[in-house]
Design a protein around this motif. Structure first.
Motif, PDB file in Angstrom:
ATOM      1  N   GLY A  79       0.793  -1.209   0.000  1.00  0.00           N
ATOM      2  CA  GLY A  79       0.000   0.000   0.000  1.00  0.00           C
ATOM      3  C   GLY A  79       0.832   1.269   0.000  1.00  0.00           C
ATOM      4  N   LEU A  80       0.128   2.392   0.055  1.00  0.00           N
ATOM      5  CA  LEU A  80       0.705   3.722  -0.016  1.00  0.00           C
ATOM      6  C   LEU A  80       0.395   4.453   1.282  1.00  0.00           C
ATOM      7  N   VAL A  81       1.397   5.182   1.795  1.00  0.00           N
ATOM      8  CA  VAL A  81       1.227   5.871   3.084  1.00  0.00           C
ATOM      9  C   VAL A  81       1.687   7.312   2.952  1.00  0.00           C
ATOM     10  N   GLN A  82       0.960   8.215   3.609  1.00  0.00           N
ATOM     11  CA  GLN A  82       1.393   9.601   3.769  1.00  0.00           C
ATOM     12  C   GLN A  82       1.852   9.805   5.212  1.00  0.00           C
ATOM     13  N   LEU A  83       3.012  10.454   5.381  1.00  0.00           N
ATOM     14  CA  LEU A  83       3.508  10.808   6.705  1.00  0.00           C
ATOM     15  C   LEU A  83       3.449  12.325   6.859  1.00  0.00           C
ATOM     16  N   HIS A  84       2.655  12.783   7.790  1.00  0.00           N
ATOM     17  CA  HIS A  84       2.502  14.213   8.064  1.00  0.00           C
ATOM     18  C   HIS A  84       3.279  14.543   9.338  1.00  0.00           C
ATOM     19  N   GLU A  85       4.228  15.472   9.214  1.00  0.00           N
ATOM     20  CA  GLU A  85       5.117  15.773  10.338  1.00  0.00           C
ATOM     21  C   GLU A  85       4.657  17.001  11.106  1.00  0.00           C
ATOM     22  N   GLN A  86       4.720  16.899  12.418  1.00  0.00           N
ATOM     23  CA  GLN A  86       4.441  18.035  13.299  1.00  0.00           C
ATOM     24  C   GLN A  86       5.206  17.837  14.600  1.00  0.00           C
ATOM     25  N   ASN A  87       6.048  18.843  14.916  1.00  0.00           N
ATOM     26  CA  ASN A  87       6.846  18.808  16.150  1.00  0.00           C
ATOM     27  C   ASN A  87       7.694  17.535  16.269  1.00  0.00           C
ATOM     28  N   GLY A  88       8.295  17.147  15.146  1.00  0.00           N
ATOM     29  CA  GLY A  88       9.196  15.992  15.171  1.00  0.00           C
ATOM     30  C   GLY A  88       8.519  14.647  15.190  1.00  0.00           C
ATOM     31  N   LYS A  89       7.195  14.612  15.123  1.00  0.00           N
ATOM     32  CA  LYS A  89       6.444  13.363  15.096  1.00  0.00           C
ATOM     33  C   LYS A  89       5.656  13.269  13.796  1.00  0.00           C
ATOM     34  N   PHE A  90       5.350  12.036  13.405  1.00  0.00           N
ATOM     35  CA  PHE A  90       4.611  11.813  12.163  1.00  0.00           C
ATOM     36  C   PHE A  90       3.274  11.140  12.450  1.00  0.00           C
ATOM     37  N   THR A  91       2.243  11.656  11.822  1.00  0.00           N
ATOM     38  CA  THR A  91       0.958  10.956  11.804  1.00  0.00           C
ATOM     39  C   THR A  91       0.802  10.306  10.439  1.00  0.00           C
ATOM     40  N   ILE A  92       0.044   9.228  10.399  1.00  0.00           N
ATOM     41  CA  ILE A  92      -0.014   8.376   9.209  1.00  0.00           C
ATOM     42  C   ILE A  92      -1.398   8.398   8.592  1.00  0.00           C
ATOM     43  N   ARG A  93      -1.421   8.534   7.263  1.00  0.00           N
ATOM     44  CA  ARG A  93      -2.643   8.299   6.505  1.00  0.00           C
ATOM     45  C   ARG A  93      -2.362   7.179   5.527  1.00  0.00           C
ATOM     46  N   GLU A  94      -3.138   6.116   5.570  1.00  0.00           N
ATOM     47  CA  GLU A  94      -2.904   4.941   4.744  1.00  0.00           C
ATOM     48  C   GLU A  94      -3.863   4.911   3.563  1.00  0.00           C
ATOM     49  N   ILE A  95      -3.327   4.554   2.391  1.00  0.00           N
ATOM     50  CA  ILE A  95      -4.138   4.403   1.177  1.00  0.00           C
ATOM     51  C   ILE A  95      -3.901   2.997   0.657  1.00  0.00           C
ATOM     52  N   PHE A  96      -4.940   2.181   0.678  1.00  0.00           N
ATOM     53  CA  PHE A  96      -4.782   0.793   0.280  1.00  0.00           C
ATOM     54  C   PHE A  96      -5.584   0.480  -0.980  1.00  0.00           C
ATOM     55  N   HIS A  97      -5.240  -0.634  -1.570  1.00  0.00           N
ATOM     56  CA  HIS A  97      -5.888  -1.132  -2.784  1.00  0.00           C
ATOM     57  C   HIS A  97      -7.384  -1.303  -2.569  1.00  0.00           C
ATOM     58  N   GLN A  98      -8.157  -0.777  -3.547  1.00  0.00           N
ATOM     59  CA  GLN A  98      -9.601  -0.964  -3.551  1.00  0.00           C
ATOM     60  C   GLN A  98     -10.032  -1.348  -4.958  1.00  0.00           C
ATOM     61  N   GLU A  99     -10.660  -2.487  -5.094  1.00  0.00           N
ATOM     62  CA  GLU A  99     -11.091  -2.950  -6.412  1.00  0.00           C
ATOM     63  C   GLU A  99     -12.230  -2.106  -6.968  1.00  0.00           C
ATOM     64  N   ALA A 100     -13.141  -1.693  -6.098  1.00  0.00           N
ATOM     65  CA  ALA A 100     -14.346  -0.998  -6.556  1.00  0.00           C
ATOM     66  C   ALA A 100     -14.021   0.415  -7.026  1.00  0.00           C
ATOM     67  N   GLY A 101     -14.520   0.750  -8.221  1.00  0.00           N
ATOM     68  CA  GLY A 101     -14.409   2.117  -8.692  1.00  0.00           C
ATOM     69  C   GLY A 101     -13.138   2.387  -9.472  1.00  0.00           C
ATOM     70  N   GLU A 102     -13.263   3.233 -10.488  1.00  0.00           N
ATOM     71  CA  GLU A 102     -12.132   3.584 -11.343  1.00  0.00           C
ATOM     72  C   GLU A 102     -11.282   4.689 -10.731  1.00  0.00           C
ATOM     73  N   THR A 103     -11.712   5.263  -9.629  1.00  0.00           N
ATOM     74  CA  THR A 103     -10.992   6.404  -9.050  1.00  0.00           C
ATOM     75  C   THR A 103     -10.187   6.007  -7.813  1.00  0.00           C
ATOM     76  N   ARG A 104      -9.901   4.731  -7.665  1.00  0.00           N
ATOM     77  CA  ARG A 104      -9.184   4.244  -6.489  1.00  0.00           C
ATOM     78  C   ARG A 104      -7.839   3.638  -6.887  1.00  0.00           C
ATOM     79  N   LEU A 105      -6.962   3.523  -5.907  1.00  0.00           N
ATOM     80  CA  LEU A 105      -5.710   2.806  -6.113  1.00  0.00           C
ATOM     81  C   LEU A 105      -6.040   1.327  -6.231  1.00  0.00           C
ATOM     82  N   VAL A 106      -5.683   0.706  -7.346  1.00  0.00           N
ATOM     83  CA  VAL A 106      -6.110  -0.678  -7.577  1.00  0.00           C
ATOM     84  C   VAL A 106      -4.974  -1.679  -7.469  1.00  0.00           C
ATOM     85  N   ASP A 107      -3.824  -1.247  -6.981  1.00  0.00           N
ATOM     86  CA  ASP A 107      -2.707  -2.166  -6.778  1.00  0.00           C
ATOM     87  C   ASP A 107      -1.915  -1.701  -5.566  1.00  0.00           C
ATOM     88  N   ASN A 108      -1.728  -2.579  -4.588  1.00  0.00           N
ATOM     89  CA  ASN A 108      -0.985  -2.227  -3.380  1.00  0.00           C
ATOM     90  C   ASN A 108       0.515  -2.117  -3.596  1.00  0.00           C
TER      91      ASN A 108
END
Length: 372
Positions: A197-226
């Motif tokens: 999968g794909l991950v975003q790391l957002h940094e604030q004060n030396g720490k990172f928060t995570i947003r995860e983007i994973f494979h979704q078969e449904a729909g043409e507007t999604r990431l379709v391969d992890n």
């Protein structure tokens, strides 16, 4: 040539053009083992501050000065030699230092001594052989080095005293991805592509928060391969994401959706993408398992380059593993079996005057030239 053979050649030409979409106007120069390259699998490419090209292979690291190769291999018992001969990735940082990720650790090259040092892991970190396989390297806008391994993601915060610290230390142990293939930065956000999968790391004060983007078969507007292999940003600040099995994805940061480009609908050489590169003119180069494609900005017209055994100036081999643009804008293409190819950006245009040109000469033998 008899008539059936002519028909066969016409059919072959039509089939080739149907696969490529557009004919091949590019001439490639080649370097391989016959030129003293250590091995024909060119997995990684970089250029150092002095202009030397570096090629990482499965059997050593090569420095090229446009005439000859200097080959670096591990010497057992010599801690100043490179730690392993299998080179996964290369990076030249903002200070001009060359870093090499290998099957057995991360190395930094020292020009003054022509030697390497092995970058240690942070103390009290439990490591395995999978941690030592450095698959990708990236330098962010703050000069920090990110190193993706088979096991997890590491960060070097200070290159003056480099240590590999696991990113989980900065995320409250929330980072779980393995098999890290690529790292990229966009607007201060770190993007991490992996086999899971794909991950975003957002940094604030030396720490990172995570947003995860994973494979979704449904729909043409999604990431379709992890399996995310490569990420680049174009001149319109759009992110292009290459995947291992399902083609190319264009990410819209406003809607958070993806637009997909595949072989069947866009004539990309293959849906098995290994590397993306944006050149100085804004063209997107797409390295795949079955050839090299170039997408023009705006029109999205695709030109594909494949090996033609009858054309010595074609791509040497179709399995593309690495792409790099040097300081002159020339494009270097590393293949798995055919060494490295180069498309030189600097060309000297010539106007030819002959007995057949619009401004005709009376003879094609020119023995002297003078200016009036």
């Amino acid at each position: 040539m008899n008539f059936p053979n002519r028909i066969l050649l016409v059919v072959q030409a039509l089939l080739l053009n149907s696969v490529q979409g557009v004919c091949q106007p590019v001439n490639f120069s080649h370097l391989d083992v016959s030129d003293r390259l250590s091995q024909n699998s060119v997995i990684a490419i970089t250029q150092d501050a002095k202009g030397f090209m570096w090629f990482g292979t499965r059997q050593g690291l090569n420095k090229y000065d446009s005439r000859k190769f200097t080959i670096y291999k591990n010497t057992p018992g010599n801690r100043s030699s490179i730690s392993n001969n299998y080179i996964f990735c290369l990076l030249t940082d903002r200070n001009g230092q060359v870093w090499a990720g290998t099957q057995n650790g991360l190395n930094r090259y020292h020009f003054e001594t022509d030697q390497f040092d092995l970058i240690p892991f942070e103390k009290d970190v439990t490591i395995s052989n999978r941690d030592k396989e450095i698959i990708c390297l990236f330098e962010d806008s703050r000069g920090r080095i990110w190193a993706g391994t088979r096991n997890t993601l590491y960060l070097i915060s200070d290159v003056r005293q480099p240590e590999l610290a696991p990113v989980s230390r900065f995320t409250g142990n929330a980072f779980r991805l393995t098999n890290i293939n690529c790292v990229y930065e966009e607007a201060g956000v770190i993007w991490v592509g992996s086999d899971h999968g794909l991950v975003q790391l957002h940094e604030q004060n030396g720490k990172f928060t995570i947003r995860e983007i994973f494979h979704q078969e449904a729909g043409e507007t999604r990431l379709v391969d992890n399996q995310v292999k490569s990420i680049v940003k174009d001149k319109s600040n759009q992110l292009w994401i290459g995947t291992a099995h399902r083609g190319l994805h264009l990410y819209d940061p406003v809607t958070g959706t993806f637009r997909r480009y595949q072989n069947v609908n866009s004539r990309i050489a293959s849906d098995h993408i290994r590397k993306l590169l944006l050149d100085k003119e804004g063209n997107l180069w797409i390295g795949t398992q079955e050839g090299l494609s170039k997408m023009q900005p705006g029109t999205e017209q695709i030109t594909t380059f494949v090996n033609d055994p009858w054309n010595e100036a074609s791509l040497s081999q179709n399995s593309v593993h690495s792409l790099y643009m040097d300081k002159t804008g020339s494009i270097w293409v590393g293949t798995f079996f055919g060494g490295v190819n180069c498309f030189y950006s600097l060309h000297t245009p010539f106007t030819v005057f002959s007995t057949r040109s619009s401004k005709q000469l009376n003879n094609n033998v020119v023995s002297s030239i003078v200016q009036d």
